[in-house]
Design a protein around this motif. Structure first.
Motif, PDB file in Angstrom:
ATOM      1  N   THR A   7      65.280  48.890  38.468  1.00  0.00           N
ATOM      2  CA  THR A   7      65.448  49.951  39.474  1.00  0.00           C
ATOM      3  C   THR A   7      65.515  51.348  38.871  1.00  0.00           C
ATOM      4  OG1 THR A   7      67.840  49.586  39.399  1.00  0.00           O
ATOM      5  CG2 THR A   7      66.595  48.413  41.101  1.00  0.00           C
ATOM      6  N   SER A   8      65.796  51.439  37.581  1.00  0.00           N
ATOM      7  CA  SER A   8      65.895  52.758  36.949  1.00  0.00           C
ATOM      8  C   SER A   8      64.591  53.182  36.281  1.00  0.00           C
ATOM      9  CB  SER A   8      67.020  52.745  35.903  1.00  0.00           C
ATOM     10  OG  SER A   8      66.762  51.760  34.916  1.00  0.00           O
ATOM     11  N   LEU A   9      63.515  52.399  36.460  1.00  0.00           N
ATOM     12  CA  LEU A   9      62.225  52.716  35.844  1.00  0.00           C
ATOM     13  C   LEU A   9      61.275  53.345  36.863  1.00  0.00           C
ATOM     14  CD1 LEU A   9      63.283  50.912  33.513  1.00  0.00           C
ATOM     15  CD2 LEU A   9      60.982  49.991  33.327  1.00  0.00           C
ATOM     16  N   PHE A  10      60.416  54.214  36.340  1.00  0.00           N
ATOM     17  CA  PHE A  10      59.395  54.854  37.166  1.00  0.00           C
ATOM     18  C   PHE A  10      58.075  54.889  36.387  1.00  0.00           C
ATOM     19  CE2 PHE A  10      63.455  56.575  38.498  1.00  0.00           C
ATOM     20  CZ  PHE A  10      63.400  56.428  39.874  1.00  0.00           C
ATOM     21  N   LEU A  11      56.980  54.752  37.128  1.00  0.00           N
ATOM     22  CA  LEU A  11      55.656  54.818  36.501  1.00  0.00           C
ATOM     23  C   LEU A  11      55.318  56.255  36.143  1.00  0.00           C
ATOM     24  CD1 LEU A  11      53.591  52.398  38.797  1.00  0.00           C
ATOM     25  CD2 LEU A  11      54.508  51.928  36.524  1.00  0.00           C
ATOM     26  N   GLY A  12      54.742  56.418  34.963  1.00  0.00           N
ATOM     27  CA  GLY A  12      54.287  57.739  34.564  1.00  0.00           C
ATOM     28  C   GLY A  12      52.821  57.954  34.924  1.00  0.00           C
ATOM     29  N   SER A  13      51.925  57.168  34.322  1.00  0.00           N
ATOM     30  CA  SER A  13      50.491  57.326  34.585  1.00  0.00           C
ATOM     31  C   SER A  13      49.804  55.971  34.483  1.00  0.00           C
ATOM     32  CB  SER A  13      49.866  58.306  33.586  1.00  0.00           C
ATOM     33  OG  SER A  13      49.958  57.784  32.258  1.00  0.00           O
ATOM     34  N   LEU A  14      48.623  55.889  35.105  1.00  0.00           N
ATOM     35  CA  LEU A  14      47.738  54.736  34.995  1.00  0.00           C
ATOM     36  C   LEU A  14      46.424  55.226  34.405  1.00  0.00           C
ATOM     37  CD1 LEU A  14      48.294  53.126  38.536  1.00  0.00           C
ATOM     38  CD2 LEU A  14      49.447  52.521  36.404  1.00  0.00           C
ATOM     39  N   LYS A  15      46.133  54.819  33.176  1.00  0.00           N
ATOM     40  CA  LYS A  15      44.901  55.248  32.529  1.00  0.00           C
ATOM     41  C   LYS A  15      43.846  54.166  32.749  1.00  0.00           C
ATOM     42  CE  LYS A  15      47.214  58.131  29.107  1.00  0.00           C
ATOM     43  NZ  LYS A  15      47.410  58.441  27.662  1.00  0.00           N
ATOM     44  N   ALA A  16      42.937  54.463  33.708  1.00  0.00           N
ATOM     45  CA  ALA A  16      41.987  53.449  34.161  1.00  0.00           C
ATOM     46  C   ALA A  16      40.541  53.909  34.062  1.00  0.00           C
ATOM     47  CB  ALA A  16      42.307  53.057  35.602  1.00  0.00           C
ATOM     48  N   GLY A  17      40.259  54.989  33.327  1.00  0.00           N
ATOM     49  CA  GLY A  17      38.878  55.453  33.205  1.00  0.00           C
ATOM     50  C   GLY A  17      38.343  55.935  34.533  1.00  0.00           C
ATOM     51  N   SER A  18      37.164  55.442  34.935  1.00  0.00           N
ATOM     52  CA  SER A  18      36.540  55.865  36.186  1.00  0.00           C
ATOM     53  C   SER A  18      37.020  55.070  37.392  1.00  0.00           C
ATOM     54  CB  SER A  18      35.010  55.740  36.074  1.00  0.00           C
ATOM     55  OG  SER A  18      34.488  56.678  35.156  1.00  0.00           O
ATOM     56  N   TYR A  19      37.837  54.047  37.188  1.00  0.00           N
ATOM     57  CA  TYR A  19      38.315  53.255  38.316  1.00  0.00           C
ATOM     58  C   TYR A  19      39.355  54.048  39.098  1.00  0.00           C
ATOM     59  CZ  TYR A  19      35.925  49.334  36.150  1.00  0.00           C
ATOM     60  OH  TYR A  19      34.965  48.509  35.613  1.00  0.00           O
ATOM     61  N   PRO A  20      39.217  54.123  40.423  1.00  0.00           N
ATOM     62  CA  PRO A  20      40.197  54.867  41.223  1.00  0.00           C
ATOM     63  C   PRO A  20      41.596  54.279  41.047  1.00  0.00           C
ATOM     64  CG  PRO A  20      38.243  54.319  42.532  1.00  0.00           C
ATOM     65  CD  PRO A  20      38.127  53.560  41.246  1.00  0.00           C
TER      66      PRO A  20
END
Length: 719
Positions: free
Chosen positions: A480-493
């Motif tokens: 519960t104390s974690l949060f997503l920073g970024s998703l590095k997925a190239g050209s995939y939306p």
């Protein structure tokens, strides 16, 4: 005896084709040699499309200038349509036009049948065209038809038809070709689908302990960047690698084809394809380019299954559909080969019109195969829709080249992927790359004519092995104390929800054995009590293309140890490798931007700095295959930026094809090779390799390959 037949021929008329039976005096060693090998383009002939097959050839009625001589004659020419020798007395009728150019009669009648009324060689307009006459096959038990039978056949006099004056369409103010095939307003004339029973047996299905079947089409693996973080430490950018791999497709031996040593793509255990090829036949494609394009299309037609459907759009100044979506049965293949064989290069380059009709074919179809795609090949720049930007003009809007039926607008995402192939030094690599990027396809750079067939083979090797569709990857924080920073997925939306705890990546289709790697960053807080911290879990939602059912697979929780005392952190090779791939792709994009502004020195420096940084990483020091390939690719790009001329001729296209490959994590043809570098092999699937092997085996059997193939770029790249 031969002289008597010639006298009979003269008595019947000079414009008639007479079948001369061979006699002993006419025979010669050269005429008895049946081992003469087919040239590359001869594979386009329906009589020869199955390698190794042979059937007796029969004379076909010719017209205008008939060429008949003793079979022992050593004179021979080459048919400009199929590129095979026109050997007099060899069992094929020949046609000589008013402009003195000669062709096989069956080749030129097929050409005329599809609306062409000009010489494929000199572009001269013909006043007389050849028309298919009666069949002169000898009746069973007879060596040839006698002159009595011919003289009673009134159809023989119609083998040459004089063209009436072209009619004008006053509303459009231009001449309408008399023999141009009529196109309907709605392309809903696609051939009906053959609904085969779907088998429950799949390559990824196994028996569990209770004897029940269970399928696992997607395999999920996760790798944290380090396995342990001290309790007292925290991180705002901790990386977790999400690795996906699709299941293996089923292949089986098909003894009905000559290449029985190679496994054939299964027609019952894979999703059938609706494929539209949009082919450039502008004037710059004339000659060897068009001949090799026809050969490559012959390979595609040969390797599509009876449940796959194909339609071909040919474009120059305008575009026309050669035939509707048609199943590639034996009959469908023969008709498709004849249509492709009739293509003649002429006119300008209207890519937008070709794509409009290609998209319309797929949009208007009544039935839909599970997989649909467009293959686009062009060697020029579209001058009808998008103007070329100058030094002080903004970048052109390449989205104008794509109809809504392909890219679906800004909010709905892509619908039909366009796999674009830029051919030679004069194509617009920026537009071709943009077309593929917007639609969700790949961009390949074909630098050498020899690569056309291999490039197509690699592409369809993937399209014929789709095992997953509409794949969406969901990432959710467990703690519960974690949060997503970024998703590095190239050209995939990709997107992270407003609460910061969930994220999604839209992957779409995956080929058999294909892999995808995405880097997810999360914050790791300090831990007060527990010896483990749960980070994320991954869920894949996708559609089975055969059953059309949705399925869900979840991974276990990703956890890291939280020791009291910090030890030596061992960095994951898997995570480090993918970081290097993304860093190299970013350097390529920066170098390309600098080169477009004219700063080639800065572009080369950017690539060199990236190579130096990569060489110090853990994976590079362990001689990781991907890292070695990335370094070689960056070095190649530096060499292709040696001068403005080299960059314009090949550097831009090479970089863009590399960016396309890395952003979609999918193999593309690059430069003068599809399999010559370990980098390309990093994204190739077994299905692609298998189709490439088939293509190269066919090319090795073609004696004229070396004669036909030459580099397209006049300036050799520096070494």
């Amino acid at each position: 005896m031969g002289s008597k037949w010639r006298k009979a021929k003269l008595a019947l008329g000079l414009n008639l084709c007479v079948y001369l039976p061979k006699t002993l005096e006419d025979s010669s060693p050269s005429s008895l040699d049946s081992a003469e090998r087919l040239s590359d383009a001869a594979l386009l002939s329906p009589a020869n499309w199955a390698m190794g097959s042979s059937r007796p050839t029969t004379p076909t009625p010719s017209s205008h200038g008939l060429k008949l001589s003793r079979s022992g004659s050593k004179s021979s020419k080459t048919c400009s349509i199929c590129l095979t020798k026109m050997k007099q007395g060899g069992g094929h009728a020949l046609f000589t036009a008013e402009c003195s150019h000669s062709f096989h009669f069956h080749c030129i009648t097929s050409n005329v049948k599809h609306g062409n009324q000009i010489c494929p060689v000199c572009r001269a307009k013909w006043k007389e065209i050849p028309v298919q006459g009666p069949n002169l096959d000898p009746p069973p038990g007879r060596a040839a038809i006698g002159p009595v039978g011919w003289s009673q056949n009134d159809a023989l006099v119609t083998m040459v038809r004089r063209l009436p004056p072209p009619r004008r369409d006053l509303s459009r103010r231009h001449i309408v070709p008399l023999y141009q095939a009529h196109e309907p307003g709605v392309f809903n004339d696609d051939e009906s689908l053959d609904h085969q029973p779907v088998f429950d047996e799949r390559s990824s299905c196994n028996k569990n302990g209770t004897g029940e079947n269970f399928c696992r089409t997607i395999e999920i693996k996760t790798f944290p960047e380090v396995s342990a973080v001290p309790k007292s430490s925290s991180s705002d950018n901790f990386t977790v690698l999400v690795h996906l791999k699709a299941a293996t497709s089923v292949t089986r031996q098909n003894p009905s084809r000559n290449q029985s040593s190679l496994p054939q793509f299964s027609q019952t255990h894979r999703a059938p394809v609706d494929l539209v090829t949009v082919l450039d036949i502008s004037g710059s494609m004339a000659g060897t380019k068009l001949a090799l394009l026809k050969r490559a299309m012959g390979f595609v037609i040969q390797n599509l299954g009876s449940n796959d459907r194909l339609s071909v759009i040919a474009f120059s100044s305008t575009a026309r559909r050669l035939f509707p979506l048609r199943r590639m049965t034996d009959t469908g293949r023969q008709q498709a080969l004849q249509a492709v064989n009739s293509l003649v290069a002429n006119g300008g380059t209207n890519i937008a019109e070709g794509l409009r009709k290609g998209g319309k074919v797929l949009e208007d179809r009544r039935g839909k195969n599970p997989v649909a795609s467009i293959i686009l090949l062009s060697d020029g720049q579209d001058t009808y829709t998008v103007s070329v930007s100058g030094a002080n003009q903004p970048q052109p809007n390449y989205q104008l080249l794509l109809p809504l039926s392909i890219h679906g607008g800004d909010n709905t995402g892509f619908q039909i992927p366009v796999h674009a192939f830029g051919f030679g030094a004069d194509h617009d690599a920026s537009s071709m790359h943009s077309i593929s990027e917007i639609s969700g396809g790949t961009f390949s750079f074909i630098e050498t004519e020899a690569v056309i067939q291999d490039a197509f083979a690699q592409c369809i090797g993937g399209l014929l092995s789709v095992v997953v569709q509409e794949l969406q990857v969901a990432v959710e924080c467990v703690n519960t104390s974690l949060f997503l920073g970024s998703l590095k997925a190239g050209s995939y939306p990709s997107r992270v929800m407003a609460d910061g705890r969930r994220g999604f990546i839209d992957v779409g289709d995956m080929y058999a054995d294909e892999e995808r790697d995405f880097l997810v960053s999360v914050n790791v807080p300090a831990e007060s009590s527990s010896n483990l911290t749960s980070l994320i879990k991954v869920r894949c939602i996708y559609k089975d293309p055969l059953t059309k059912e949705m399925a869900t697979i979840e991974s276990g929780e990703v956890k890291i140890e939280r020791p009291e005392v910090a030890g030596q952190a061992l960095v994951s090779i898997e995570v480090d490798r993918q970081r290097n791939r993304l860093q190299a792709a970013e350097a390529m994009a920066q170098a390309r931007a600098a080169a477009e502004l004219g700063d080639l020195a800065g572009a080369v420096s950017t690539l060199e700095n990236c190579r130096r940084v990569l060489s110090d990483t853990v994976s590079a020091k362990s001689n990781d295959r991907l890292c070695v390939a990335l370094d070689a690719e960056l070095k190649e790009m530096q060499e292709r930026m040696a001068s403005r001329h080299v960059y314009e001729a090949s550097g831009r296209a090479y970089i863009l094809s590399g960016l396309s490959s890395h952003s979609w994590q999918r193999a593309t043809a690059r430069g003068d090779s599809t399999d010559g570098s370990s980098l390309v092999q990093a994204y190739q699937t077994p299905s692609m390799v298998e189709m490439l092997t088939r293509s190269q085996a066919m090319l090795l059997g073609s004696p004229s390959a070396q004669r036909l193939v030459r580099p397209l770029c006049s300036q050799p790249k520096p070494r």
